[in-house]
Design an enzyme around this catalytic site. Structure first.
Site, PDB file in Angstrom:
ATOM      1  CB  CYS A   1      -0.994  -0.045   1.155  1.00 59.70           C
ATOM      2  SG  CYS A   1      -2.431   0.979   0.808  1.00 59.70           S
TER       3      CYS A   1
ATOM      4  CG  HIS B   1      -3.367  -3.535   3.264  1.00 58.88           C
ATOM      5  ND1 HIS B   1      -2.377  -3.038   4.085  1.00 58.88           N
ATOM      6  CD2 HIS B   1      -3.989  -2.455   2.731  1.00 58.88           C
ATOM      7  CE1 HIS B   1      -2.403  -1.715   4.050  1.00 58.88           C
ATOM      8  NE2 HIS B   1      -3.377  -1.345   3.231  1.00 58.88           N
TER       9      HIS B   1
ATOM     10  CD  GLU C   1      -1.262  -6.335   5.343  1.00 65.09           C
ATOM     11  OE1 GLU C   1      -0.913  -6.620   4.180  1.00 65.09           O
ATOM     12  OE2 GLU C   1      -1.400  -5.157   5.729  1.00 65.09           O
TER      13      GLU C   1
HETATM   14  N1  GLN Z   1      -1.835   6.685   2.721  1.00 65.67           N
HETATM   15  C1  GLN Z   1      -2.016   5.916   1.539  1.00 65.67           C
HETATM   16  C2  GLN Z   1      -3.396   6.069   0.935  1.00 65.67           C
HETATM   17  O1  GLN Z   1      -4.303   6.507   1.592  1.00 65.67           O
HETATM   18  C3  GLN Z   1      -1.706   4.450   1.816  1.00 65.67           C
HETATM   19  C4  GLN Z   1      -2.696   3.802   2.714  1.00 65.67           C
HETATM   20  C5  GLN Z   1      -2.194   2.510   3.305  1.00 65.67           C
HETATM   21  O2  GLN Z   1      -1.011   2.233   3.306  1.00 65.67           O
HETATM   22  N2  GLN Z   1      -3.091   1.738   3.860  1.00 65.67           N
HETATM   23  O3  GLN Z   1      -3.615   5.746  -0.201  1.00 65.67           O
END
Ligand code: GLN
Length: 532
Positions: A382, A508, A510
């Site tokens: 992310c 994600h 995970e």
């Molecule tokens: N801050 C970034 C976004 O909002 C990544 C978010 C994250 O890593 N969950 O896109």
């Protein structure tokens, strides 16, 4: 009719109530009992999505796009299930519903009160959960600590449920602490006595005590707790420290917790089968090799902030007969003193997890550059995906001003832009691009090799994305976007084919990793790290 097990907590928070509740679920399921599990969080937030991970640990994302407490991660990992948003009750949700009903006049002129209106609402929400999957037993974890003002209405509702449904249909398990002062050397029962007293004051006599302690509780301590807390000796269960949380079900089962619960709930005892789980623990505890993974993050002081990443790394480690040693690197330290990048020397892999905001982001970029240039396996998740694009833009494509709009809204080279549908959003709670979203993987890529199929779904939580304007340019320079979603509009996976292992995901992975079913990307990352 569904029976209930209520899991309350005493003495202090962070005792591992979630792990205990999940372990009880696993024990019961190993006897062929249909279990479901849910959580009550007594805070006023409607959901934990806007809470700082420093206070509450990681925010878990459910398949259906709900931001939940990290205990949902324990439930999903232990029971290998997917739990949806309706399995979380918070004070915020309860009051929101009561107040909405009051405004439309549903209470017909009554004075709206905590008892019975709020407690009725709690009972109704619990019943709804029980009806959803119709389990034999619904395990309900109650967040917070007994004695907190905010959990009072919930405990009162649970007391009523026990009274209405009867003792053979409702069980109270109290998870508590039995500390040992080093200098004295003797486990102390007083804190538990006090917390049971708190429960009794509201009319709840716990049936079983699960006692967190360093070492196994000696017989005398169990006898004392039995006497002072009015439970049988066999109802005092020792939940002593173990190497891995996945051993907890075995620790509890050794003390016949499963038999005890079924006995009390009048469920004819069935033979348990935990061989598969035992085999897994054996494999986990007997690794043949080790790898060191640097995790470069912002909340490294509170490891619960990255709990699912840690677990996913461990799952992948066990699958590859390897012990994963995590080296925590604080991104802000790297940012303030770039020379500290030398701390990354010798690690077998570098992971930059999800994150928000500017602080520490340049430190993360430094670590990504280091991984890319030194051919160290890199895995970005992310924020770690987005920053890999920023790093590549700056250092390979020569776009010196490249940045993410999130971190510098005025940048003239916005390689990471806001998602178009996010532009109009003012309300911050529950409005990110959330939950499981399907995407398509291009054949012939590393991502395809990893997932071994074209159509995949993973869980998301973000507001920003790769700006499609720059994709052709990056692809020409060697960064491939190997998976896309939303009719090819959104970038989901990036990779650098010329690098031994450089992969990052907008999602994600995970959240879908399970002990016996590691996430494919984590698995591939650990395999690459082992080869290094
Ligand atoms: N801050 C970034 C976004 O909002 C990544 C978010 C994250 O890593 N969950 O896109």
């Amino acid at each position: 009719m569904t029976k209930y097990i209520f899991v309350t907590g005493g003495v202090l928070s962070g005792l591992g109530k979630g792990v205990t509740a999940a372990s009880i679920g696993l024990i019961l399921r190993s006897r062929g009992i249909k279990v479901d599990i849910c959580k009550i969080d007594p805070y006023l937030n409607v959901d934990p999505g806007l809470m700082n991970p420093y206070q509450h640990g990681e925010v878990w994302v459910t398949r259906d796009g709900y931001e939940a407490d990290l205990d949902f991660g324990h439930y999903e990992r232990f029971l290998d299930v997917e739990i949806d948003k309706d399995h979380n009750i918070t004070t915020g949700k309860v009051y929101l519903s009561v107040l909405e009903k009051e405004r439309i006049g549903e209470y017909l002129g009554q004075t709206v009160q905590i008892i019975p209106h709020v407690t009725d609402e709690i009972k109704k929400q619990l019943e709804k959960i029980a009806q959803m999957n119709n389990p034999d037993i619904l395990i309900v974890e109650i967040g917070g600590t007994t004695g907190d003002i905010e959990s009072m209405p919930f405990l009162e509702a649970l007391r009523q449920i026990r009274m209405e449904n009867g003792k053979s249909n409702v069980l109270f398990i109290h998870v508590t602490l039995v500390p040992t002062l080093e200098a004295v050397g003797e486990p102390k029962t007083k804190p538990t006595q006090h917390s049971v007293k708190e429960l009794r004051a509201i009319g709840i006599q716990p049936d079983i005590l699960v006692c967190r302690s360093g070492k196994e509780l000696p017989n005398e301590t169990k006898a004392k707790l039995s006497l002072f807390c009015d439970v049988r000796k066999l109802d005092v269960i020792s939940n002593n420290d173990v190497e891995s949380v996945y051993e907890v079900p075995l620790v509890l089962e050794k003390q016949s917790l499963g038999d005890n619960i079924l006995d009390r709930l009048n469920i004819r005892e069935k033979k348990h089968d935990m061989k598969n789980w035992e085999k897994y623990i054996h494999k986990m505890k007997n690794p043949k090799s080790e790898v060191e993974i640097a995790v470069v993050g912002k909340y490294t002081d509170l490891l619960d902030s990255y709990i699912s990443i840690v677990e996913a790394l461990k799952h992948a480690g066990t699958a590859n007969d390897a012990k994963v040693n995590i080296k925590w690197v604080e991104s802000i330290d790297l940012e303030n003193n770039p020379k500290r990048v030398s701390e990354l020397e010798g690690v077998d892999g570098i992971l930059v997890p999800g994150g928000f905001g500017e602080r520490g982001s340049e430190g993360k970029i430094i670590s990504i550059k280091y991984a890319r240039e030194n051919k160290i396996p890199y895995f970005g998740i992310c924020f770690g995906f987005q920053l890999a694009v920023v790093e590549f833009a700056r250092n390979v494509a020569g776009m010196k001003k490249a940045h993410s709009i999130e971190l510098n809204p005025k940048t003239t080279q916005p390689v990471i832009d806001i998602l178009p549908e996010q532009k109009k959003i003012k309300q911050m709670g529950g409005t990110m691009r959330l939950g499981e979203i399907p995407f398509t993987i291009k054949a012939g890529t590393m991502a395809y090799k990893i997932y071994n199929k074209k159509e995949v779904g993973e869980r998301h939580r973000h507001r920003f994305e790769v700006n499609p304007k720059y994709i052709a340019k990056f692809e020409k320079l060697g960064m491939k976007f190997s998976a896309k979603s939303d009719k090819n509009r959104r970038m989901e996976i990036l990779e650098i084919p010329a690098h031994p292992f450089f992969i990052a995901t907008q999602f994600h992975p995970e959240f879908k990793s399970r002990p016996q079913r590691p996430s494919p990307v984590f698995d591939a990352f650990i395999k690459a790290a082992l080869k290094k």
